[in-house]
Design a protein around this motif. Structure first.
Motif, PDB file in Angstrom:
ATOM      1  N   SER A 298       0.846  -1.202   0.000  1.00 28.69           N
ATOM      2  CA  SER A 298       0.000   0.000   0.000  1.00 28.69           C
ATOM      3  C   SER A 298       0.877   1.246   0.000  1.00 28.69           C
ATOM      4  CB  SER A 298      -0.898  -0.001   1.241  1.00 28.69           C
ATOM      5  OG  SER A 298      -1.536   1.254   1.414  1.00 28.69           O
ATOM      6  N   PRO A 299       0.380   2.364  -0.573  1.00 23.83           N
ATOM      7  CA  PRO A 299       1.124   3.627  -0.494  1.00 23.83           C
ATOM      8  C   PRO A 299       0.897   4.365   0.819  1.00 23.83           C
ATOM      9  CG  PRO A 299      -0.841   3.960  -1.793  1.00 23.83           C
ATOM     10  CD  PRO A 299      -0.815   2.499  -1.423  1.00 23.83           C
ATOM     11  N   GLY A 300       0.049   3.827   1.675  1.00 28.12           N
ATOM     12  CA  GLY A 300      -0.271   4.491   2.937  1.00 28.12           C
ATOM     13  C   GLY A 300       0.785   4.268   4.008  1.00 28.12           C
ATOM     14  N   VAL A 301       0.396   4.403   5.243  1.00 24.47           N
ATOM     15  CA  VAL A 301       1.326   4.249   6.370  1.00 24.47           C
ATOM     16  C   VAL A 301       1.817   2.809   6.454  1.00 24.47           C
ATOM     17  CG1 VAL A 301       1.585   4.419   8.871  1.00 24.47           C
ATOM     18  CG2 VAL A 301       0.250   6.149   7.636  1.00 24.47           C
ATOM     19  N   ARG A 302       0.900   1.861   6.323  1.00 26.17           N
ATOM     20  CA  ARG A 302       1.291   0.448   6.332  1.00 26.17           C
ATOM     21  C   ARG A 302       1.711   0.060   4.919  1.00 26.17           C
ATOM     22  NH1 ARG A 302      -3.420  -3.160   8.289  1.00 26.17           N
ATOM     23  NH2 ARG A 302      -4.561  -1.867   6.797  1.00 26.17           N
ATOM     24  N   ILE A 460       8.632   1.090  -1.342  1.00 28.64           N
ATOM     25  CA  ILE A 460       7.251   0.896  -1.776  1.00 28.64           C
ATOM     26  C   ILE A 460       6.629   2.218  -2.213  1.00 28.64           C
ATOM     27  CG2 ILE A 460       4.994   0.040  -1.083  1.00 28.64           C
ATOM     28  CD1 ILE A 460       7.227  -2.074  -1.354  1.00 28.64           C
ATOM     29  N   ALA A 461       6.934   3.295  -1.498  1.00 30.02           N
ATOM     30  CA  ALA A 461       6.403   4.607  -1.887  1.00 30.02           C
ATOM     31  C   ALA A 461       6.872   4.992  -3.293  1.00 30.02           C
ATOM     32  CB  ALA A 461       6.841   5.659  -0.865  1.00 30.02           C
ATOM     33  N   GLN A 462       8.136   4.718  -3.604  1.00 29.65           N
ATOM     34  CA  GLN A 462       8.652   5.047  -4.926  1.00 29.65           C
ATOM     35  C   GLN A 462       8.057   4.141  -6.004  1.00 29.65           C
ATOM     36  OE1 GLN A 462      10.136   7.557  -5.835  1.00 29.65           O
ATOM     37  NE2 GLN A 462      11.226   7.156  -7.746  1.00 29.65           N
ATOM     38  N   ALA A 463       7.756   2.898  -5.651  1.00 28.57           N
ATOM     39  CA  ALA A 463       7.115   1.998  -6.613  1.00 28.57           C
ATOM     40  C   ALA A 463       5.742   2.534  -7.021  1.00 28.57           C
ATOM     41  CB  ALA A 463       6.986   0.599  -6.009  1.00 28.57           C
ATOM     42  N   TYR A 469       0.681   6.409  -9.742  1.00 32.03           N
ATOM     43  CA  TYR A 469      -0.458   6.635  -8.850  1.00 32.03           C
ATOM     44  C   TYR A 469      -0.205   7.743  -7.835  1.00 32.03           C
ATOM     45  CZ  TYR A 469      -1.677   2.053 -10.722  1.00 32.03           C
ATOM     46  OH  TYR A 469      -1.947   1.006 -11.565  1.00 32.03           O
ATOM     47  N   VAL A 470       1.058   8.051  -7.584  1.00 28.70           N
ATOM     48  CA  VAL A 470       1.427   9.050  -6.575  1.00 28.70           C
ATOM     49  C   VAL A 470       2.375  10.060  -7.218  1.00 28.70           C
ATOM     50  CG1 VAL A 470       2.560   9.414  -4.348  1.00 28.70           C
ATOM     51  CG2 VAL A 470       1.154   7.377  -4.711  1.00 28.70           C
ATOM     52  N   ASP A 471       2.180  11.331  -6.921  1.00 27.41           N
ATOM     53  CA  ASP A 471       2.996  12.389  -7.549  1.00 27.41           C
ATOM     54  C   ASP A 471       4.401  12.472  -6.967  1.00 27.41           C
ATOM     55  OD1 ASP A 471       1.023  13.249  -9.325  1.00 27.41           O
ATOM     56  OD2 ASP A 471       0.092  14.521  -7.801  1.00 27.41           O
ATOM     57  N   ARG A 472       4.514  12.296  -5.671  1.00 25.06           N
ATOM     58  CA  ARG A 472       5.776  12.593  -4.991  1.00 25.06           C
ATOM     59  C   ARG A 472       6.794  11.480  -5.181  1.00 25.06           C
ATOM     60  NH1 ARG A 472       7.143  11.852   0.641  1.00 25.06           N
ATOM     61  NH2 ARG A 472       8.912  13.152   1.229  1.00 25.06           N
ATOM     62  N   SER A 473       7.966  11.862  -5.678  1.00 24.36           N
ATOM     63  CA  SER A 473       9.088  10.927  -5.796  1.00 24.36           C
ATOM     64  C   SER A 473       9.949  11.021  -4.542  1.00 24.36           C
ATOM     65  CB  SER A 473       9.928  11.265  -7.034  1.00 24.36           C
ATOM     66  OG  SER A 473      11.064  10.427  -7.114  1.00 24.36           O
ATOM     67  N   VAL A 474      10.452   9.867  -4.076  1.00 22.74           N
ATOM     68  CA  VAL A 474      11.235   9.842  -2.846  1.00 22.74           C
ATOM     69  C   VAL A 474      12.519   9.051  -3.067  1.00 22.74           C
ATOM     70  CG1 VAL A 474       9.267  10.082  -1.292  1.00 22.74           C
ATOM     71  CG2 VAL A 474       9.976   7.808  -2.033  1.00 22.74           C
TER      72      VAL A 474
END
Length: 528
Positions: A298-302, A460-463, A469-474
Protein backbone atom coordinates in the motif's frame (compact mmCIF):
# COMPACT_ATOMS: atom_id res chain seq x y z
CA UNK A 1 44.68 18.00 -27.71
CA UNK A 2 44.27 20.11 -30.85
CA UNK A 3 44.46 18.32 -34.21
CA UNK A 4 47.73 18.83 -36.09
CA UNK A 5 47.77 19.42 -39.82
CA UNK A 6 50.68 17.39 -41.21
CA UNK A 7 51.35 20.04 -43.85
CA UNK A 8 52.32 22.46 -41.08
CA UNK A 9 55.21 20.22 -40.02
CA UNK A 10 58.52 21.36 -41.52
CA UNK A 11 61.72 19.34 -41.27
CA UNK A 12 64.60 21.47 -40.06
CA UNK A 13 66.74 20.95 -43.12
CA UNK A 14 64.03 22.09 -45.49
CA UNK A 15 62.63 24.82 -43.27
CA UNK A 16 65.88 26.79 -43.31
CA UNK A 17 65.28 27.86 -46.93
CA UNK A 18 61.48 27.71 -47.03
CA UNK A 19 59.58 30.72 -48.41
CA UNK A 20 55.81 31.21 -48.15
CA UNK A 21 55.51 31.73 -51.90
CA UNK A 22 57.44 28.55 -52.76
CA UNK A 23 55.71 25.58 -54.39
CA UNK A 24 56.00 22.26 -52.55
CA UNK A 25 59.34 20.62 -53.28
CA UNK A 26 59.85 16.90 -53.89
CA UNK A 27 60.95 16.58 -50.24
CA UNK A 28 57.74 18.27 -49.12
CA UNK A 29 55.65 15.91 -51.22
CA UNK A 30 57.54 12.87 -49.92
CA UNK A 31 57.10 14.04 -46.32
CA UNK A 32 53.40 14.62 -46.94
CA UNK A 33 52.99 11.11 -48.34
CA UNK A 34 54.84 9.52 -45.44
CA UNK A 35 52.85 11.40 -42.82
CA UNK A 36 49.53 10.70 -44.52
CA UNK A 37 50.31 6.99 -44.77
CA UNK A 38 51.28 6.96 -41.10
CA UNK A 39 48.08 8.78 -40.08
CA UNK A 40 45.93 6.47 -42.20
CA UNK A 41 47.30 3.46 -40.34
CA UNK A 42 46.75 5.13 -36.98
CA UNK A 43 43.23 6.17 -37.95
CA UNK A 44 42.24 2.66 -38.95
CA UNK A 45 43.95 0.81 -36.10
CA UNK A 46 44.19 3.08 -33.11
CA UNK A 47 41.81 5.99 -33.62
CA UNK A 48 41.41 8.96 -35.89
CA UNK A 49 40.82 12.66 -35.16
CA UNK A 50 37.12 11.93 -35.42
CA UNK A 51 37.32 8.89 -33.16
CA UNK A 52 39.43 10.76 -30.67
CA UNK A 53 36.67 13.31 -30.49
CA UNK A 54 33.87 10.76 -30.47
CA UNK A 55 35.22 8.37 -27.86
CA UNK A 56 34.98 8.43 -24.08
CA UNK A 57 31.76 10.45 -24.10
CA UNK A 58 29.67 10.04 -20.98
CA UNK A 59 25.98 10.69 -21.42
CA UNK A 60 22.57 9.14 -21.01
CA UNK A 61 21.17 7.99 -24.34
CA UNK A 62 17.70 9.44 -24.91
CA UNK A 63 15.51 6.39 -25.58
CA UNK A 64 12.23 8.21 -26.21
CA UNK A 65 13.24 10.16 -29.33
CA UNK A 66 11.17 9.55 -32.46
CA UNK A 67 13.64 10.54 -35.19
CA UNK A 68 17.35 10.11 -35.78
CA UNK A 69 17.80 13.89 -36.04
CA UNK A 70 16.45 14.26 -32.50
CA UNK A 71 18.80 11.54 -31.31
CA UNK A 72 21.81 13.18 -32.96
CA UNK A 73 20.86 16.58 -31.54
CA UNK A 74 20.52 15.17 -28.03
CA UNK A 75 23.89 13.47 -28.27
CA UNK A 76 25.52 16.66 -29.53
CA UNK A 77 24.08 18.50 -26.52
CA UNK A 78 25.07 15.91 -23.91
CA UNK A 79 28.42 14.60 -25.16
CA UNK A 80 31.54 15.96 -23.51
CA UNK A 81 34.16 16.78 -26.10
CA UNK A 82 37.78 16.46 -25.03
CA UNK A 83 40.00 19.10 -26.63
CA UNK A 84 37.97 19.56 -29.82
CA UNK A 85 35.45 22.12 -30.95
CA UNK A 86 31.83 21.01 -31.14
CA UNK A 87 31.70 22.70 -34.54
CA UNK A 88 33.42 19.61 -35.97
CA UNK A 89 30.20 17.64 -35.34
CA UNK A 90 27.44 20.12 -36.07
CA UNK A 91 25.36 19.30 -39.13
CA UNK A 92 25.61 21.81 -41.98
CA UNK A 93 24.22 21.62 -45.53
CA UNK A 94 25.52 18.46 -47.23
CA UNK A 95 27.37 17.64 -44.02
CA UNK A 96 30.31 19.94 -44.92
CA UNK A 97 31.23 17.68 -47.82
CA UNK A 98 30.89 20.33 -50.52
CA UNK A 99 31.03 23.77 -48.95
CA UNK A 100 32.39 24.34 -45.45
CA UNK A 101 30.59 27.16 -43.66
CA UNK A 102 32.57 30.24 -42.68
CA UNK A 103 33.19 30.22 -38.94
CA UNK A 104 35.25 33.35 -38.41
CA UNK A 105 38.36 31.22 -37.97
CA UNK A 106 38.13 28.92 -41.01
CA UNK A 107 37.28 30.50 -44.41
CA UNK A 108 34.69 29.16 -46.83
CA UNK A 109 35.87 28.20 -50.31
CA UNK A 110 34.38 31.40 -51.76
CA UNK A 111 36.39 33.52 -49.34
CA UNK A 112 39.40 31.24 -49.50
CA UNK A 113 40.25 31.30 -53.19
CA UNK A 114 40.04 35.00 -53.97
CA UNK A 115 43.46 36.24 -54.86
CA UNK A 116 44.62 37.68 -51.58
CA UNK A 117 47.92 37.78 -49.83
CA UNK A 118 48.58 35.36 -46.98
CA UNK A 119 48.75 38.26 -44.51
CA UNK A 120 45.26 39.54 -45.44
CA UNK A 121 43.82 36.04 -45.08
CA UNK A 122 45.50 35.58 -41.69
CA UNK A 123 44.02 38.87 -40.42
CA UNK A 124 40.53 37.43 -40.78
CA UNK A 125 41.20 33.71 -40.23
CA UNK A 126 43.58 33.06 -37.37
CA UNK A 127 43.87 29.33 -38.05
CA UNK A 128 45.58 29.91 -41.39
CA UNK A 129 49.32 29.37 -41.02
CA UNK A 130 50.67 28.92 -44.56
CA UNK A 131 49.89 28.83 -48.26
CA UNK A 132 50.38 25.10 -48.11
CA UNK A 133 47.52 24.84 -45.62
CA UNK A 134 45.28 26.82 -47.97
CA UNK A 135 46.10 24.47 -50.80
CA UNK A 136 45.26 21.51 -48.53
CA UNK A 137 41.87 23.00 -47.72
CA UNK A 138 41.24 23.52 -51.44
CA UNK A 139 42.06 19.85 -52.01
CA UNK A 140 39.59 18.88 -49.28
CA UNK A 141 36.84 20.84 -51.02
CA UNK A 142 37.72 19.28 -54.36
CA UNK A 143 37.77 15.84 -52.75
CA UNK A 144 34.32 16.35 -51.15
CA UNK A 145 35.68 17.05 -47.68
CA UNK A 146 38.51 16.10 -45.35
CA UNK A 147 38.94 12.68 -43.79
CA UNK A 148 37.25 13.96 -40.63
CA UNK A 149 34.26 15.14 -42.68
CA UNK A 150 33.96 11.77 -44.38
CA UNK A 151 34.27 9.79 -41.16
CA UNK A 152 31.50 11.88 -39.70
CA UNK A 153 29.33 11.33 -42.78
CA UNK A 154 29.87 7.56 -42.48
CA UNK A 155 28.94 7.72 -38.79
CA UNK A 156 25.74 9.64 -39.51
CA UNK A 157 24.71 7.35 -42.37
CA UNK A 158 25.37 4.22 -40.31
CA UNK A 159 23.77 5.73 -37.19
CA UNK A 160 20.55 6.48 -39.06
CA UNK A 161 20.36 2.91 -40.39
CA UNK A 162 20.88 1.54 -36.88
CA UNK A 163 18.24 3.88 -35.46
CA UNK A 164 15.66 2.79 -38.06
CA UNK A 165 16.44 -0.89 -37.43
CA UNK A 166 16.16 -0.40 -33.64
CA UNK A 167 12.82 1.37 -34.05
CA UNK A 168 11.31 -1.64 -35.90
CA UNK A 169 12.65 -3.35 -33.70
CA UNK A 170 15.01 -5.69 -35.59
CA UNK A 171 17.93 -7.74 -34.30
CA UNK A 172 21.20 -5.97 -35.16
CA UNK A 173 24.71 -7.41 -34.87
CA UNK A 174 28.21 -5.95 -35.29
CA UNK A 175 28.43 -7.42 -38.80
CA UNK A 176 25.35 -5.44 -39.85
CA UNK A 177 26.94 -2.20 -38.65
CA UNK A 178 30.13 -3.07 -40.57
CA UNK A 179 28.17 -3.68 -43.76
CA UNK A 180 26.29 -0.38 -43.42
CA UNK A 181 29.57 1.46 -42.85
CA UNK A 182 31.23 -0.20 -45.87
CA UNK A 183 28.25 0.73 -48.08
CA UNK A 184 28.44 4.34 -46.87
CA UNK A 185 32.21 4.37 -47.49
CA UNK A 186 31.73 3.36 -51.13
CA UNK A 187 29.27 6.22 -51.68
CA UNK A 188 31.36 8.82 -49.85
CA UNK A 189 34.80 7.66 -50.96
CA UNK A 190 37.31 7.12 -48.15
CA UNK A 191 40.39 5.05 -49.06
CA UNK A 192 41.87 2.89 -46.32
CA UNK A 193 38.73 2.79 -44.16
CA UNK A 194 38.53 -0.39 -42.04
CA UNK A 195 35.03 -0.99 -40.67
CA UNK A 196 36.03 -3.77 -38.25
CA UNK A 197 38.17 -1.36 -36.19
CA UNK A 198 35.64 1.46 -36.47
CA UNK A 199 32.56 -0.44 -35.17
CA UNK A 200 33.73 -0.37 -31.53
CA UNK A 201 34.09 3.41 -31.54
CA UNK A 202 30.73 3.81 -33.27
CA UNK A 203 29.03 1.72 -30.55
CA UNK A 204 30.80 3.66 -27.81
CA UNK A 205 29.71 7.00 -29.26
CA UNK A 206 26.04 6.04 -29.40
CA UNK A 207 26.16 4.07 -26.14
CA UNK A 208 25.29 0.83 -27.92
CA UNK A 209 25.98 -2.55 -26.33
CA UNK A 210 24.91 -6.16 -26.68
CA UNK A 211 21.65 -6.76 -24.79
CA UNK A 212 19.62 -9.86 -23.97
CA UNK A 213 16.32 -9.94 -25.87
CA UNK A 214 13.65 -10.00 -23.19
CA UNK A 215 10.64 -10.46 -25.44
CA UNK A 216 9.79 -11.17 -29.08
CA UNK A 217 6.76 -9.27 -30.33
CA UNK A 218 4.69 -9.16 -33.50
CA UNK A 219 3.82 -6.14 -35.59
CA UNK A 220 0.28 -6.39 -34.26
CA UNK A 221 1.63 -6.02 -30.71
CA UNK A 222 3.54 -2.89 -31.72
CA UNK A 223 0.50 -1.39 -33.42
CA UNK A 224 -1.49 -1.87 -30.22
CA UNK A 225 1.04 0.07 -28.10
CA UNK A 226 -0.95 3.38 -28.27
CA UNK A 227 -4.15 1.60 -27.22
CA UNK A 228 -2.43 -0.11 -24.30
CA UNK A 229 -0.86 3.17 -23.23
CA UNK A 230 -4.26 4.85 -23.30
CA UNK A 231 -5.88 2.06 -21.25
CA UNK A 232 -3.03 2.25 -18.69
CA UNK A 233 -3.45 6.03 -18.35
CA UNK A 234 -7.20 5.63 -17.87
CA UNK A 235 -6.67 3.02 -15.16
CA UNK A 236 -4.18 5.24 -13.34
CA UNK A 237 -6.60 8.18 -13.55
CA UNK A 238 -9.39 6.10 -11.98
CA UNK A 239 -7.15 4.95 -9.13
CA UNK A 240 -5.91 8.49 -8.44
CA UNK A 241 -9.49 9.72 -8.30
CA UNK A 242 -10.47 7.02 -5.80
CA UNK A 243 -7.39 7.72 -3.67
CA UNK A 244 -8.34 11.39 -3.42
CA UNK A 245 -11.74 10.34 -2.12
CA UNK A 246 -10.59 7.72 0.41
CA UNK A 247 -6.89 8.46 1.13
CA UNK A 248 -3.89 6.29 0.34
CA UNK A 249 -4.28 3.95 3.32
CA UNK A 250 -7.32 2.37 1.63
CA UNK A 251 -5.42 1.43 -1.55
CA UNK A 252 -3.75 -1.99 -1.82
CA UNK A 253 -2.08 -3.83 -4.69
CA UNK A 254 -1.54 -7.59 -4.61
CA UNK A 255 0.38 -9.72 -7.06
CA UNK A 256 1.61 -13.29 -7.28
CA UNK A 257 5.06 -14.35 -8.43
CA UNK A 258 6.60 -17.73 -9.10
CA UNK A 259 9.74 -18.82 -7.22
CA UNK A 260 11.91 -21.81 -8.16
CA UNK A 261 12.52 -24.20 -5.30
CA UNK A 262 16.20 -23.49 -5.80
CA UNK A 263 16.65 -19.77 -6.52
CA UNK A 264 20.06 -19.18 -8.07
CA UNK A 265 21.66 -16.30 -10.02
CA UNK A 266 21.61 -16.67 -13.79
CA UNK A 267 25.12 -15.28 -14.32
CA UNK A 268 28.56 -15.92 -12.82
CA UNK A 269 32.17 -14.83 -13.28
CA UNK A 270 34.43 -17.01 -15.39
CA UNK A 271 37.57 -16.71 -17.48
CA UNK A 272 37.32 -14.96 -20.84
CA UNK A 273 36.85 -17.48 -23.64
CA UNK A 274 35.15 -20.14 -21.52
CA UNK A 275 32.74 -22.00 -23.81
CA UNK A 276 30.82 -23.94 -21.18
CA UNK A 277 29.97 -22.23 -17.87
CA UNK A 278 28.72 -24.71 -15.26
CA UNK A 279 27.19 -24.07 -11.84
CA UNK A 280 26.47 -26.48 -9.02
CA UNK A 281 22.91 -27.36 -7.98
CA UNK A 282 21.61 -29.56 -5.20
CA UNK A 283 18.73 -30.84 -7.31
CA UNK A 284 18.02 -30.51 -11.04
CA UNK A 285 14.34 -31.02 -10.32
CA UNK A 286 14.22 -28.07 -7.93
CA UNK A 287 15.43 -25.73 -10.69
CA UNK A 288 12.31 -26.38 -12.78
CA UNK A 289 9.57 -26.67 -10.12
CA UNK A 290 7.90 -23.56 -8.75
CA UNK A 291 5.80 -22.34 -5.87
CA UNK A 292 3.87 -19.07 -5.57
CA UNK A 293 4.32 -16.06 -3.33
CA UNK A 294 1.45 -13.55 -2.97
CA UNK A 295 2.52 -10.13 -1.70
CA UNK A 296 0.39 -7.07 -0.98
CA UNK A 297 1.53 -3.43 -0.59
CA UNK A 298 0.00 0.00 0.00
CA UNK A 299 1.12 3.63 -0.49
CA UNK A 300 -0.27 4.49 2.94
CA UNK A 301 1.33 4.25 6.37
CA UNK A 302 1.29 0.45 6.33
CA UNK A 303 3.48 -0.48 3.38
CA UNK A 304 3.14 -4.27 3.67
CA UNK A 305 0.57 -6.65 5.03
CA UNK A 306 2.01 -8.28 8.16
CA UNK A 307 1.64 -11.76 6.61
CA UNK A 308 3.14 -13.16 3.39
CA UNK A 309 1.07 -15.78 1.55
CA UNK A 310 2.91 -18.83 0.11
CA UNK A 311 1.43 -21.69 -1.93
CA UNK A 312 3.79 -24.67 -2.13
CA UNK A 313 3.54 -27.60 -4.53
CA UNK A 314 2.23 -30.84 -3.04
CA UNK A 315 1.22 -33.96 -5.01
CA UNK A 316 -2.26 -34.12 -3.44
CA UNK A 317 -2.68 -30.36 -3.09
CA UNK A 318 -2.69 -30.52 0.72
CA UNK A 319 -0.20 -31.06 3.52
CA UNK A 320 -0.36 -34.42 5.25
CA UNK A 321 -0.89 -34.54 9.04
CA UNK A 322 2.79 -35.27 9.77
CA UNK A 323 3.94 -32.41 7.52
CA UNK A 324 1.47 -30.02 9.15
CA UNK A 325 2.73 -30.97 12.57
CA UNK A 326 6.47 -30.72 11.81
CA UNK A 327 6.50 -27.92 9.22
CA UNK A 328 8.25 -24.63 10.07
CA UNK A 329 5.74 -22.12 11.41
CA UNK A 330 6.07 -18.40 12.01
CA UNK A 331 3.82 -15.39 12.58
CA UNK A 332 4.55 -13.57 9.30
CA UNK A 333 3.78 -16.43 6.88
CA UNK A 334 0.56 -18.10 5.80
CA UNK A 335 1.45 -21.35 4.04
CA UNK A 336 -0.86 -23.51 1.96
CA UNK A 337 -0.51 -25.87 -1.02
CA UNK A 338 -1.81 -26.80 -4.47
CA UNK A 339 -1.00 -29.63 -6.86
CA UNK A 340 0.80 -27.26 -9.25
CA UNK A 341 2.27 -24.79 -6.77
CA UNK A 342 0.27 -22.05 -8.52
CA UNK A 343 -2.61 -19.91 -7.33
CA UNK A 344 -6.14 -21.17 -7.90
CA UNK A 345 -9.56 -19.61 -7.33
CA UNK A 346 -9.86 -21.53 -4.09
CA UNK A 347 -6.47 -20.29 -2.86
CA UNK A 348 -7.38 -16.72 -3.83
CA UNK A 349 -10.51 -16.90 -1.68
CA UNK A 350 -8.42 -18.43 1.10
CA UNK A 351 -5.97 -15.51 0.82
CA UNK A 352 -8.86 -13.02 1.06
CA UNK A 353 -10.31 -14.70 4.16
CA UNK A 354 -7.10 -15.51 6.05
CA UNK A 355 -4.66 -12.77 5.03
CA UNK A 356 -6.28 -9.78 3.33
CA UNK A 357 -9.67 -8.96 4.82
CA UNK A 358 -8.57 -9.29 8.49
CA UNK A 359 -6.20 -6.36 7.89
CA UNK A 360 -8.76 -4.04 6.21
CA UNK A 361 -10.71 -1.27 7.95
CA UNK A 362 -13.98 0.29 6.76
CA UNK A 363 -13.04 0.91 3.11
CA UNK A 364 -10.73 -0.99 0.78
CA UNK A 365 -9.69 -0.32 -2.82
CA UNK A 366 -8.08 -3.45 -4.24
CA UNK A 367 -5.89 -2.93 -7.32
CA UNK A 368 -5.38 -6.23 -9.14
CA UNK A 369 -4.17 -7.41 -12.54
CA UNK A 370 -6.35 -9.09 -15.15
CA UNK A 371 -5.78 -12.62 -13.82
CA UNK A 372 -9.15 -14.41 -14.36
CA UNK A 373 -9.37 -15.56 -10.74
CA UNK A 374 -9.45 -11.95 -9.53
CA UNK A 375 -12.49 -11.26 -11.71
CA UNK A 376 -14.87 -13.47 -9.73
CA UNK A 377 -16.25 -10.74 -7.50
CA UNK A 378 -19.29 -12.78 -6.56
CA UNK A 379 -17.15 -15.31 -4.69
CA UNK A 380 -15.26 -12.50 -2.92
CA UNK A 381 -18.48 -10.75 -1.86
CA UNK A 382 -19.62 -13.96 -0.18
CA UNK A 383 -16.61 -14.04 2.15
CA UNK A 384 -15.90 -10.36 2.79
CA UNK A 385 -16.98 -8.81 6.10
CA UNK A 386 -20.35 -7.07 5.86
CA UNK A 387 -19.05 -3.83 7.38
CA UNK A 388 -16.19 -3.57 4.85
CA UNK A 389 -16.74 -1.37 1.78
CA UNK A 390 -14.78 -3.19 -0.89
CA UNK A 391 -14.15 -2.28 -4.51
CA UNK A 392 -11.72 -3.74 -7.02
CA UNK A 393 -10.00 -1.92 -9.90
CA UNK A 394 -8.59 -4.17 -12.62
CA UNK A 395 -5.32 -3.31 -14.35
CA UNK A 396 -5.76 -3.75 -18.14
CA UNK A 397 -3.97 -6.69 -19.82
CA UNK A 398 -0.34 -6.31 -21.00
CA UNK A 399 0.40 -3.15 -19.01
CA UNK A 400 1.20 -4.67 -15.61
CA UNK A 401 4.91 -4.09 -16.22
CA UNK A 402 4.24 -0.34 -16.30
CA UNK A 403 1.53 0.22 -13.67
CA UNK A 404 1.58 -2.86 -11.42
CA UNK A 405 3.42 -1.59 -8.34
CA UNK A 406 5.00 -4.89 -7.30
CA UNK A 407 6.18 -5.58 -10.85
CA UNK A 408 7.68 -2.12 -11.26
CA UNK A 409 10.09 -2.30 -8.34
CA UNK A 410 9.56 -4.62 -5.40
CA UNK A 411 9.52 -8.27 -6.55
CA UNK A 412 12.78 -7.94 -8.49
CA UNK A 413 14.64 -6.75 -5.38
CA UNK A 414 12.98 -9.37 -3.18
CA UNK A 415 14.07 -12.18 -5.50
CA UNK A 416 17.55 -10.68 -5.72
CA UNK A 417 17.85 -10.77 -1.93
CA UNK A 418 16.65 -14.39 -1.88
CA UNK A 419 19.21 -15.41 -4.53
CA UNK A 420 22.02 -13.70 -2.62
CA UNK A 421 21.37 -15.79 0.48
CA UNK A 422 20.93 -19.02 -1.52
CA UNK A 423 24.14 -18.47 -3.45
CA UNK A 424 26.08 -17.69 -0.26
CA UNK A 425 25.02 -21.09 1.09
CA UNK A 426 26.52 -22.80 -1.97
CA UNK A 427 29.66 -20.67 -2.05
CA UNK A 428 30.45 -21.32 1.61
CA UNK A 429 29.54 -25.03 1.62
CA UNK A 430 26.81 -24.74 4.24
CA UNK A 431 25.05 -28.05 5.05
CA UNK A 432 21.63 -26.66 4.10
CA UNK A 433 19.26 -28.03 1.44
CA UNK A 434 18.01 -24.77 -0.09
CA UNK A 435 15.10 -26.51 -1.88
CA UNK A 436 13.77 -28.10 1.31
CA UNK A 437 10.35 -26.90 2.44
CA UNK A 438 11.41 -25.70 5.90
CA UNK A 439 14.49 -23.92 4.56
CA UNK A 440 12.39 -22.06 2.00
CA UNK A 441 9.83 -21.00 4.60
CA UNK A 442 12.43 -19.91 7.12
CA UNK A 443 14.26 -17.84 4.51
CA UNK A 444 11.03 -16.16 3.35
CA UNK A 445 10.11 -15.34 6.93
CA UNK A 446 13.48 -13.67 7.59
CA UNK A 447 13.69 -11.84 4.25
CA UNK A 448 10.09 -10.61 4.36
CA UNK A 449 10.71 -9.29 7.86
CA UNK A 450 13.79 -7.47 6.56
CA UNK A 451 11.75 -5.82 3.79
CA UNK A 452 9.13 -4.59 6.26
CA UNK A 453 11.76 -2.53 8.09
CA UNK A 454 10.96 1.22 8.18
CA UNK A 455 14.34 1.73 6.51
CA UNK A 456 12.91 0.39 3.25
CA UNK A 457 9.47 2.00 3.44
CA UNK A 458 10.34 4.48 0.70
CA UNK A 459 10.98 1.59 -1.67
CA UNK A 460 7.25 0.90 -1.78
CA UNK A 461 6.40 4.61 -1.89
CA UNK A 462 8.65 5.05 -4.93
CA UNK A 463 7.11 2.00 -6.61
CA UNK A 464 3.70 3.67 -6.40
CA UNK A 465 5.19 6.86 -7.81
CA UNK A 466 6.89 5.08 -10.73
CA UNK A 467 3.60 3.36 -11.50
CA UNK A 468 1.94 6.78 -11.81
CA UNK A 469 -0.46 6.63 -8.85
CA UNK A 470 1.43 9.05 -6.57
CA UNK A 471 3.00 12.39 -7.55
CA UNK A 472 5.78 12.59 -4.99
CA UNK A 473 9.09 10.93 -5.80
CA UNK A 474 11.24 9.84 -2.85
CA UNK A 475 14.75 8.58 -2.27
CA UNK A 476 14.76 4.94 -1.18
CA UNK A 477 17.24 2.44 0.19
CA UNK A 478 17.76 -0.72 -1.84
CA UNK A 479 17.47 -3.62 0.65
CA UNK A 480 19.92 -5.84 -1.24
CA UNK A 481 22.56 -3.13 -1.44
CA UNK A 482 22.14 -2.08 2.19
CA UNK A 483 22.26 -5.60 3.59
CA UNK A 484 25.04 -7.11 1.46
CA UNK A 485 27.42 -4.40 0.25
CA UNK A 486 30.42 -3.16 2.21
CA UNK A 487 30.36 -5.82 4.92
CA UNK A 488 33.46 -5.47 7.08
CA UNK A 489 34.43 -6.49 10.59
CA UNK A 490 33.04 -9.44 12.48
CA UNK A 491 29.67 -10.82 13.50
CA UNK A 492 27.76 -8.77 16.07
CA UNK A 493 27.65 -11.67 18.52
CA UNK A 494 30.51 -11.99 21.03
CA UNK A 495 33.31 -14.42 20.20
CA UNK A 496 31.88 -15.22 16.76
CA UNK A 497 34.59 -15.49 14.10
CA UNK A 498 32.39 -16.70 11.24
CA UNK A 499 32.21 -14.96 7.85
CA UNK A 500 29.63 -12.20 7.57
CA UNK A 501 26.52 -12.81 5.49
CA UNK A 502 24.25 -9.83 5.96
CA UNK A 503 23.62 -6.55 7.77
CA UNK A 504 20.22 -6.42 9.47
CA UNK A 505 17.84 -3.91 7.89
CA UNK A 506 16.31 -3.22 11.32
CA UNK A 507 19.10 -3.02 13.89
CA UNK A 508 22.03 -2.69 11.40
CA UNK A 509 23.89 -5.54 13.13
CA UNK A 510 26.41 -7.42 10.93
CA UNK A 511 25.53 -11.10 11.12
CA UNK A 512 26.99 -14.42 10.04
CA UNK A 513 24.83 -17.14 8.50
CA UNK A 514 24.60 -18.97 11.81
CA UNK A 515 23.24 -16.00 13.74
CA UNK A 516 21.01 -14.73 10.91
CA UNK A 517 19.49 -17.99 9.66
CA UNK A 518 20.15 -20.80 12.10
CA UNK A 519 19.48 -18.67 15.18
CA UNK A 520 16.54 -17.06 13.34
CA UNK A 521 17.24 -13.33 13.62
CA UNK A 522 13.60 -12.16 13.45
CA UNK A 523 14.35 -8.56 14.32
CA UNK A 524 11.85 -5.74 14.96
CA UNK A 525 14.09 -3.27 16.82
CA UNK A 526 14.66 -0.34 14.48
CA UNK A 527 17.86 1.72 14.71
CA UNK A 528 17.98 4.63 12.20
Amino acid sequence: MESVNPLNLKPTAVGQHFQLSDSPSESDKMLKTLIKDFLDVQIDQAGSPISATEEDHQYELPIGVSTFDQLEKSIAETNLFHGHSEAHFESTPNDRLTEPASSGTEPSSHELFKRRSLASVQDKFRKVTSNRQLREWRNHVGDRGSRIDKLKAIRLETGEKFFLAEQKPNVVKDLDIQQWAVTATREIGLPGFTASHWVGKFKKYYNICDRKITKFVTEKYLKEVPDRKKSAEECVAVVRERVQAYEKDCLWNADQSGFEYEMRPGRTLDFVGAKHVLALTQSQNSMTHNYTVMMCVSPGVRKFLPVLFIALQEPKGIFGPLVKKSMFKTSNLYVTASTSGKMTKQLYIEWCVKVFFPQMNQHCIFLADSWPMFADQGAVDEVKPEELEYEMITIPPRVTGQIQTLDVLCFRMYKGYFRKVSNWIFLNNQPVQVHHRDVILKMHSLIYQQFTSPRFANLIAQAWHLSGYVDRSVEYVNPTEFCFQGLIGRCDYDNCERSLLVKCGWCKAPLCFHHFYEEYHFCNIYLP
